[in-house]
Design a protein around this motif. Structure first.
Motif, PDB file in Angstrom:
ATOM      1  N   ALA A  59       0.701  -0.991  -0.053  1.00 27.92           N
ATOM      2  CA  ALA A  59      -0.139  -0.324   0.114  1.00 27.92           C
ATOM      3  C   ALA A  59       0.844   1.437  -0.302  1.00 27.92           C
ATOM      4  CB  ALA A  59      -1.010  -0.026   1.244  1.00 27.92           C
ATOM      5  N   TYR A  60       0.669   2.152  -0.953  1.00 26.98           N
ATOM      6  CA  TYR A  60       1.165   3.659  -0.983  1.00 26.98           C
ATOM      7  C   TYR A  60      -0.362   4.540  -0.995  1.00 26.98           C
ATOM      8  CZ  TYR A  60       4.241   7.172  -2.467  1.00 26.98           C
ATOM      9  OH  TYR A  60       4.685   8.251  -3.111  1.00 26.98           O
ATOM     10  N   GLU A  61      -0.289   5.812  -1.049  1.00 26.89           N
ATOM     11  CA  GLU A  61      -1.291   7.048  -1.860  1.00 26.89           C
ATOM     12  C   GLU A  61       0.256   7.578  -2.182  1.00 26.89           C
ATOM     13  OE1 GLU A  61      -4.298  10.009  -0.010  1.00 26.89           O
ATOM     14  OE2 GLU A  61      -3.629   8.578   0.973  1.00 26.89           O
ATOM     15  N   ALA A  62       0.132   7.556  -3.636  1.00 21.93           N
ATOM     16  CA  ALA A  62       0.500   8.622  -4.523  1.00 21.93           C
ATOM     17  C   ALA A  62       0.594   9.635  -3.751  1.00 21.93           C
ATOM     18  CB  ALA A  62       0.389   8.287  -5.907  1.00 21.93           C
ATOM     19  N   LYS A  63       1.888  11.063  -4.339  1.00 24.59           N
ATOM     20  CA  LYS A  63       1.583  12.051  -3.270  1.00 24.59           C
ATOM     21  C   LYS A  63       0.226  12.716  -5.337  1.00 24.59           C
ATOM     22  CE  LYS A  63       4.076  16.341  -4.049  1.00 24.59           C
ATOM     23  NZ  LYS A  63       5.326  17.029  -4.495  1.00 24.59           N
ATOM     24  N   ASP A  64      -0.256  13.418  -4.434  1.00 20.73           N
ATOM     25  CA  ASP A  64      -1.167  14.000  -5.030  1.00 20.73           C
ATOM     26  C   ASP A  64      -2.580  13.157  -5.755  1.00 20.73           C
ATOM     27  OD1 ASP A  64      -0.260  16.830  -4.581  1.00 20.73           O
ATOM     28  OD2 ASP A  64       1.321  16.547  -6.960  1.00 20.73           O
ATOM     29  N   LEU A  65      -2.714  11.799  -4.781  1.00 15.97           N
ATOM     30  CA  LEU A  65      -3.781  11.233  -5.415  1.00 15.97           C
ATOM     31  C   LEU A  65      -5.281  11.766  -5.503  1.00 15.97           C
ATOM     32  CD1 LEU A  65      -4.454   8.024  -5.913  1.00 15.97           C
ATOM     33  CD2 LEU A  65      -4.816   8.214  -3.908  1.00 15.97           C
TER      34      LEU A  65
ATOM     35  N   GLU B 228      -6.176   0.635 -15.940  1.00 12.47           N
ATOM     36  CA  GLU B 228      -4.970   0.671 -16.277  1.00 12.47           C
ATOM     37  C   GLU B 228      -4.044   1.424 -13.887  1.00 12.47           C
ATOM     38  OE1 GLU B 228      -2.705  -0.867 -19.418  1.00 12.47           O
ATOM     39  OE2 GLU B 228      -2.724   0.853 -19.114  1.00 12.47           O
ATOM     40  N   TYR B 229      -3.589   0.748 -13.915  1.00 11.83           N
ATOM     41  CA  TYR B 229      -2.837   0.441 -12.566  1.00 11.83           C
ATOM     42  C   TYR B 229      -1.641   0.450 -12.789  1.00 11.83           C
ATOM     43  CZ  TYR B 229      -7.720   0.194 -11.437  1.00 11.83           C
ATOM     44  OH  TYR B 229      -9.181   0.596 -11.045  1.00 11.83           O
ATOM     45  N   ALA B 230      -1.232   0.454 -11.454  1.00 13.59           N
ATOM     46  CA  ALA B 230       0.202   0.448 -11.369  1.00 13.59           C
ATOM     47  C   ALA B 230       0.142  -0.133  -9.926  1.00 13.59           C
ATOM     48  CB  ALA B 230       1.776   1.390 -11.330  1.00 13.59           C
ATOM     49  N   GLY B 231       1.003   0.098  -8.957  1.00 14.44           N
ATOM     50  CA  GLY B 231       1.480  -0.308  -7.704  1.00 14.44           C
ATOM     51  C   GLY B 231       3.454  -0.736  -7.128  1.00 14.44           C
ATOM     52  N   LEU B 232       3.112  -0.496  -6.247  1.00 16.09           N
ATOM     53  CA  LEU B 232       5.387  -0.865  -5.924  1.00 16.09           C
ATOM     54  C   LEU B 232       4.637  -1.712  -5.366  1.00 16.09           C
ATOM     55  CD1 LEU B 232       6.948   0.667  -4.424  1.00 16.09           C
ATOM     56  CD2 LEU B 232       5.968   0.216  -2.354  1.00 16.09           C
ATOM     57  N   LEU B 233       5.870  -2.955  -5.723  1.00 14.79           N
ATOM     58  CA  LEU B 233       5.828  -4.131  -5.776  1.00 14.79           C
ATOM     59  C   LEU B 233       6.178  -4.261  -4.201  1.00 14.79           C
ATOM     60  CD1 LEU B 233       7.290  -5.017  -9.466  1.00 14.79           C
ATOM     61  CD2 LEU B 233       5.095  -6.563  -8.476  1.00 14.79           C
ATOM     62  N   THR B 234       5.731  -5.943  -3.738  1.00 10.82           N
ATOM     63  CA  THR B 234       6.082  -5.763  -1.920  1.00 10.82           C
ATOM     64  C   THR B 234       7.185  -6.629  -2.455  1.00 10.82           C
ATOM     65  OG1 THR B 234       3.552  -6.600  -1.348  1.00 10.82           O
ATOM     66  CG2 THR B 234       4.934  -7.508   0.147  1.00 10.82           C
ATOM     67  N   GLY B 235       8.314  -6.235  -1.704  1.00 11.30           N
ATOM     68  CA  GLY B 235       9.302  -6.753  -1.569  1.00 11.30           C
ATOM     69  C   GLY B 235      10.435  -6.450  -2.581  1.00 11.30           C
ATOM     70  N   ALA B 236       9.918  -5.066  -2.886  1.00 11.53           N
ATOM     71  CA  ALA B 236      10.663  -4.227  -4.164  1.00 11.53           C
ATOM     72  C   ALA B 236      11.964  -3.639  -3.310  1.00 11.53           C
ATOM     73  CB  ALA B 236       9.713  -2.615  -4.561  1.00 11.53           C
TER      74      ALA B 236
END
Length: 364
Positions: free
Chosen positions: A115-121, A280-288
């Motif tokens: 989980a990450y809330e992108a800046k200016d979401l 379409e979405y992007a996400g921070l991969l777990t374990g990055a």
């Protein structure tokens, strides 16, 4: 445009003989920020094959953040997602881009994203923010719609269809080609569009009638659009004979952009009542390994700089509310205000059943 939104539009550019930029820091084909350690100044984006971004935009990201982007392209969205599921916890990169609402729940159920809330979401359209836990960030939308060959219908003095119901009329018998819903993004999107429009109790009867009206099913978008559809540049070369095809609302601007000379009017049109909205979405991969770089990249992907670069590189629509579309889109594209869609959780619960039912009705 398997099951993601818009790689088909980039494939259209390729079919028209256009070289598309790789969109990466170096050659765009190898390298992984995941192997470079937490303090790495390289951030690796894993994506489907049709991710594309201007070099100047990537340089702007590097100048702003200090991070260099490497892009690891991994086939179509379904294949790319499956690879990440197989390597979850030890991802090949830091950010994954390209999962859409037809496959989103599969990614979330497998715990692929942190989980990450992108800046200016808050600048992103609210109706695209379907994950309350902020595990993914909306990046773009696209509409799968029936396209039509304007010349064919003008020559026949026949009005093109506008709605799903129109496609059942005798006047359009043997005119439509679509893609296999079991393996094609637009094919699945079109099936979901009929379910959204006809209801879960009505879509099977709809497809029985559509089959009786001569719909042709081929494996994928490239074959449908560039070999079977008479309105495309590729279809004209192939002497195609189907003037209706399941494609995208952005296909007409692409036909204009890559024509030489450019026509004053797009040769193809969009049946606006036959559309299905994909996000379409992007996400921070777990374990990055490079979480900080991944978060910076997610922030950047919903900046106006990135959002306004997408339309003419990936032929998709921005999700940031004040992003400006290029004139090519506003002049030749179709704005689909309220296309039908299906909630991701409903797709998850029913996707395989719907596909199996479709296969038994249409392919047997």
């Amino acid at each position: 445009m398997n099951t993601t939104t818009k790689y088909a539009a980039t494939a259209l550019a390729a079919a028209l003989g256009v070289t598309v930029l790789a969109g990466c820091g170096d050659d765009g084909s190898t390298g992984s920020g995941a192997s470079k350690g937490t303090g790495s100044k390289t951030v690796t984006l894993v994506s489907h094959d049709s991710f594309n971004v201007s070099d100047k935009v990537l340089k702007a990201f590097t100048k702003e953040t200090g991070y260099k982007v490497e892009i690891l392209k991994s086939g179509d969205a379904g294949a790319a997602l499956n690879q990440e599921i197989l390597t979850k916890g030890s991802p090949r990169g830091d950010v994954f881009f390209g999962v859409d609402n037809t496959l989103l729940s599969r990614a979330l159920d497998n715990g692929l994203f942190t989980a990450y809330e992108a800046k200016d979401l808050d600048t992103v359209a609210a109706d695209t923010q379907t994950d309350g836990k902020k595990r993914v960030t909306p990046v773009d939308t696209g509409d799968i719609c029936v396209n039509y060959d304007k010349k064919y219908f003008a020559d026949k003095k026949l009005a093109p269809p506008k709605t799903f119901d129109d496609l059942l009329k005798p006047a359009y018998k043997n005119l439509l080609v679509t893609e296999n819903a079991a393996g094609s993004s637009p094919g699945l999107g079109f099936l979901l569009g009929t379910i959204a429009a006809q209801g879960e109790d009505g879509y099977e009867e709809y497809w029985k009638k559509l089959k009786a009206n001569g719909v042709k099913v081929v494996d994928g978008w490239e074959q449908a659009y560039n070999e079977e559809f008479s309105g495309s540049a590729g279809g004209k070369k192939a002497n195609a004979d189907r003037p209706l095809v399941v494609s995208y609302a952005s296909s007409p601007p692409v036909e204009v952009l890559y024509a030489d000379p450019q026509p004053k009017e797009a040769p193809t049109g969009v049946a606006t009542g036959t559309c299905f909205r994909q996000t379409e979405y992007a996400g921070l991969l777990t374990g990055a390994k490079n979480e900080a770089g991944g978060k910076a990249l997610l922030d950047f992907m919903i900046s106006k700089t990135f959002q306004e670069d997408m339309p003419l590189n990936m032929f998709v629509n921005p999700v940031v509310k004040d992003a400006t579309l290029p004139e090519l889109f506003t002049k030749f594209g179709e704005k689909i205000d309220t296309p039908p869609t299906v909630a991701p959780e409903k797709i998850t619960a029913n996707r395989e059943q719907w596909i199996q039912s479709w296969q038994s009705l249409v392919l047997k």
